[in-house]
Design a protein around this motif. Structure first.
Motif, PDB file in Angstrom:
ATOM      1  N   VAL A  69      11.262 -30.222  35.951  1.00  0.00           N
ATOM      2  CA  VAL A  69      11.969 -29.374  37.088  1.00  0.00           C
ATOM      3  C   VAL A  69      13.459 -28.979  36.383  1.00  0.00           C
ATOM      4  CG1 VAL A  69      12.989 -29.148  39.460  1.00  0.00           C
ATOM      5  CG2 VAL A  69      11.190 -31.035  38.979  1.00  0.00           C
ATOM      6  N   ASN A  70      13.512 -27.474  36.283  1.00  0.00           N
ATOM      7  CA  ASN A  70      14.673 -26.680  35.886  1.00  0.00           C
ATOM      8  C   ASN A  70      14.715 -27.392  34.314  1.00  0.00           C
ATOM      9  OD1 ASN A  70      16.529 -24.909  35.874  1.00  0.00           O
ATOM     10  ND2 ASN A  70      18.226 -26.232  36.596  1.00  0.00           N
ATOM     11  N   GLY A  71      13.810 -27.797  33.672  1.00  0.00           N
ATOM     12  CA  GLY A  71      13.911 -28.183  32.317  1.00  0.00           C
ATOM     13  C   GLY A  71      14.377 -29.808  32.127  1.00  0.00           C
ATOM     14  N   HIS A  72      14.271 -30.479  33.522  1.00  0.00           N
ATOM     15  CA  HIS A  72      14.647 -31.985  33.697  1.00  0.00           C
ATOM     16  C   HIS A  72      13.479 -32.722  33.757  1.00  0.00           C
ATOM     17  CE1 HIS A  72      18.604 -30.945  33.760  1.00  0.00           C
ATOM     18  NE2 HIS A  72      18.915 -30.157  34.349  1.00  0.00           N
ATOM     19  N   THR A  73      13.504 -33.783  33.110  1.00  0.00           N
ATOM     20  CA  THR A  73      12.297 -34.962  33.164  1.00  0.00           C
ATOM     21  C   THR A  73      13.125 -36.214  33.919  1.00  0.00           C
ATOM     22  OG1 THR A  73      12.920 -35.654  31.081  1.00  0.00           O
ATOM     23  CG2 THR A  73      11.033 -34.290  31.400  1.00  0.00           C
ATOM     24  N   GLY A 103       6.206 -22.342  38.536  1.00  0.00           N
ATOM     25  CA  GLY A 103       6.974 -21.387  39.737  1.00  0.00           C
ATOM     26  C   GLY A 103       8.233 -21.433  39.465  1.00  0.00           C
ATOM     27  N   LYS A 104       9.073 -21.096  40.478  1.00  0.00           N
ATOM     28  CA  LYS A 104      10.364 -20.908  40.449  1.00  0.00           C
ATOM     29  C   LYS A 104      11.143 -21.309  41.725  1.00  0.00           C
ATOM     30  CE  LYS A 104      13.944 -18.302  38.184  1.00  0.00           C
ATOM     31  NZ  LYS A 104      14.240 -17.187  37.365  1.00  0.00           N
ATOM     32  N   ASN A 141      16.545 -25.464  41.533  1.00  0.00           N
ATOM     33  CA  ASN A 141      17.348 -24.189  41.304  1.00  0.00           C
ATOM     34  C   ASN A 141      16.650 -24.106  39.896  1.00  0.00           C
ATOM     35  OD1 ASN A 141      18.926 -24.484  43.474  1.00  0.00           O
ATOM     36  ND2 ASN A 141      20.524 -25.394  42.665  1.00  0.00           N
ATOM     37  N   GLY A 142      15.789 -23.287  39.659  1.00  0.00           N
ATOM     38  CA  GLY A 142      15.257 -22.958  38.399  1.00  0.00           C
ATOM     39  C   GLY A 142      13.777 -23.163  38.293  1.00  0.00           C
ATOM     40  N   GLU A 143      13.069 -23.174  36.981  1.00  0.00           N
ATOM     41  CA  GLU A 143      11.633 -23.240  36.937  1.00  0.00           C
ATOM     42  C   GLU A 143      11.178 -24.482  37.115  1.00  0.00           C
ATOM     43  OE1 GLU A 143       9.366 -21.255  33.487  1.00  0.00           O
ATOM     44  OE2 GLU A 143       9.507 -23.332  32.915  1.00  0.00           O
ATOM     45  N   ILE A 144       9.985 -24.386  37.739  1.00  0.00           N
ATOM     46  CA  ILE A 144       9.275 -25.809  38.136  1.00  0.00           C
ATOM     47  C   ILE A 144       7.719 -25.714  37.112  1.00  0.00           C
ATOM     48  CG2 ILE A 144       8.268 -27.065  39.786  1.00  0.00           C
ATOM     49  CD1 ILE A 144      10.356 -25.816  41.914  1.00  0.00           C
TER      50      ILE A 144
END
Length: 600
Positions: free
Chosen positions: A463-467, A586-587, A522-525
């Motif tokens: 999620v938004n680049g986060h793991t 998605g976003k 907030n961002g890419e998923i």
């Protein structure tokens, strides 16, 4: 709860002690199983004894490799166990000379502690990572007991218990006396002397499977190789007090946060202790009457999916217990759990062949004295849930599904809060990859850099680049499940304010499984689902895989990516060098349902 608080047991005198006191006789030489033991012992008689080289021991500190030394180390012990079983069965003294050779070599080993545990010889704090290239016990000082030093002690103690008269006739004094001396010096004396070995539970950290695993071996060493009745009582009562540190943190549901593989060491070790205690005392059935013990033993039935598949959460292989669960039959009888008995009988073949196992010597030998019933028509429940541990399992029609809540500070954990597993007709659909080959990095601050322990290698979103983050603070916000459905809100596992919500709902019927994914960020998923085989992409955003169709919303952006494997253990477990993953991108917000149904 502290099961043994304020309890005192009267032990049988050493001269009256009998191992496996409530078991059936050992297989005879003319039985099918006895013949297998003799066959294997004959092979062992011709086998070269593996050598333990200093250069191979040192590899752990040099490049992190632990398997090369362990293969030789456990190879010695497997040879000895095989020859011991052969001699007990045949009773013709054909294997005694080679048994003595193996025993002597093991007595000559500077340390029985593995390279991967060697730092704990000199620092009693589990998190200390200052390993030494070679063991420093040449002065005869032993300040740490690890899993396999304790198991080595039990194997030598069993040789002493079963063969001391034969060994004495061949080599008066030297071998028997030295076994007793080594077991005392390396295992029993340090156990009595030391109070702060981390697995004892006195450092403030919850003890894991090491606690019962080691205690079961300490008790067996005491039972077989310690003749002083006062010392036997001291060791036994200290062991039970330390065991309480393992039992006490367990929640009411008895769930093992170390997963179904390490359950066999954790609750399985507990069963070994209880059985050895019954041997030592002549019987104490009340220890099996505690509801928590009932639930701790029953855990393995609840996390079973189908065939040899279990919920592969934490460090585990996808398929477990292919050799059966005879000791679970004994658990079930002792706790009067008919469902658990039928489950264990179904998974346990008629003949047990224990050579794959490298430890739990009491269990291995007693399994051979356990009467195996005919396989039952066990029918698993449609639904099982461990509400404290936060694992739910559904078994309906051809479908099996499981979801996990919990937190990312569990023992042997992967960062996998919210993960799911789905099978159909005993074939994996969405998988948990399982445990990799054990190396130094896997048990260090780099653990979550090792494939596949990080959340990005599970059926979870990036999620938004986060793991997901590491530690008990990163957990499920909500977990609920009933016979038809479950939901887990795992937002907090990401520990990032840009991840506003992560919720997974699952619905299971006899004809379908649906996964509803609601991600707000907030961002890419990037949603990911791992598979053991390559699916076929059909028209209309439908994937065909292992007899099911996975239907995605028609407007989602999805792809199938190959995941090449390099880890030999994972390749062996999945019988392939390539896994696959479905990726949905998605976003900001994703709100979709995946529908999984049998092919028409």
């Amino acid at each position: 709860m502290k099961l043994f608080e304020n309890k005192t047991y009267t032990l049988l005198p050493y001269k009256d002690f009998k191992l496996f006191s409530d078991a059936a006789p050992f297989p005879s030489a003319d039985s099918a199983l006895g013949q297998q033991f003799i066959e294997k012992a004959n092979e062992a008689l011709k086998s070269e004894i593996p050598q333990l080289y200093a250069s191979v021991y040192r590899r752990f500190t040099e490049d992190g490799n632990r398997t090369d030394f362990e293969d030789a180390y456990f190879g010695r012990r497997t040879l000895l166990r095989t020859l011991l079983l052969g001699e007990i069965t045949e009773n013709k003294n054909r294997y005694t000379d080679k048994i003595i050779d193996l025993v002597w070599l093991m007595l000559e080993e500077t340390s029985w502690v593995l390279p991967a545990h060697n730092h704990q010889e000199y620092s009693l704090i589990a998190e200390d990572t200052k390993y030494t290239p070679l063991p420093l016990n040449y002065d005869g000082t032993y300040n740490f007991i690890d899993l396999f030093s304790a198991e080595t002690g039990t194997l030598l103690s069993l040789v002493y218990y079963f063969l001391k008269d034969k060994i004495e006739a061949k080599v008066p004094g030297a071998v028997n006396d030295r076994i007793v001396y080594a077991v005392n010096t390396r295992i029993l004396a340090p156990f009595l002397r030391l109070e702060n070995m981390w697995w004892m539970g006195k450092t403030g950290k919850r003890p894991n499977n090491w606690n019962p695993w080691i205690i079961s071996n300490v008790l067996l060493c005491c039972a077989c190789a310690e003749a002083n009745d006062m010392q036997r009582s001291r060791i036994t009562h200290k062991a039970l007090r330390i065991l309480d540190a393992f039992i006490d943190p367990y929640a009411e549901d008895g769930g093992c946060n170390e997963g179904p593989h390490y359950w066999s060491e954790a609750s399985g070790g507990l069963m070994d202790i209880f059985e050895i205690l019954e041997d030592l005392t002549g019987g104490c059935p009340e220890i099996f009457e505690t509801p928590l013990v009932y639930n701790m033993f029953d855990y393995i039935r609840k996390v079973h999916m189908t065939g040899n598949y279990f919920t592969t959460f934490a460090d585990a292989a996808p398929e477990l217990y292919k050799d059966g669960l005879p000791y679970v039959l004994r658990m079930a009888k002792k706790t009067k759990n008919a469902q658990l008995y039928d489950f264990a009988a179904q998974l346990t073949p008629t003949l047990q062949f224990p050579y794959a196992s490298r430890g739990h010597n009491y269990r291995i030998f007693k399994n051979l004295c356990t009467e195996i019933p005919a396989q039952t028509d066990y029918t698993p429940a449609d639904f099982d849930c461990l509400p404290n541990l936060q694992i739910a399992v559904w078994r309906k029609g051809g479908f099996c599904a499981a979801i996990k809540g919990g937190h990312n500070g569990e023992s042997h954990n992967h960062n996998d809060v919210g993960n799911c597993i789905i099978l159909h007709n005993a074939k994996p659909i969405f998988i948990d990859i399982g445990a990799p080959t054990y190396t130094k990095d896997l048990f260090s601050s780099k653990r979550y850099e090792v494939f596949p322990t990080a959340s990005e290698y599970h059926n979870l979103p990036i999620v938004n680049g986060h793991t997901q983050k590491v530690g008990a603070d990163y957990r499920a916000n909500r977990f609920a499940a009933d016979v038809d459905s479950g939901v887990v809100d795992y937002t907090s596992a990401y520990g990032d304010e840009t991840v506003r919500s992560c919720v997974r709902e699952i619905n299971v019927t006899e004809n379908s499984v649906s996964l509803h994914e609601s991600i707000k960020a907030n961002g890419e998923i990037q949603l990911q689902y791992y598979m053991a085989k390559q699916p076929q992409m059909l028209e209309g955003n439908i994937l065909a895989l292992e007899g099911v169709n996975i239907t995605l919303p028609s407007d989602v952006n999805c792809s199938i990516e190959a995941v090449p494997l390099t880890d030999a253990k994972i390749i062996k477990n999945w019988h392939t060098d390539t896994l696959y993953k479905l990726v949905i991108v998605g976003k900001n917000d994703i709100d979709i349902t995946l529908q999984i149904e049998p092919e028409i």
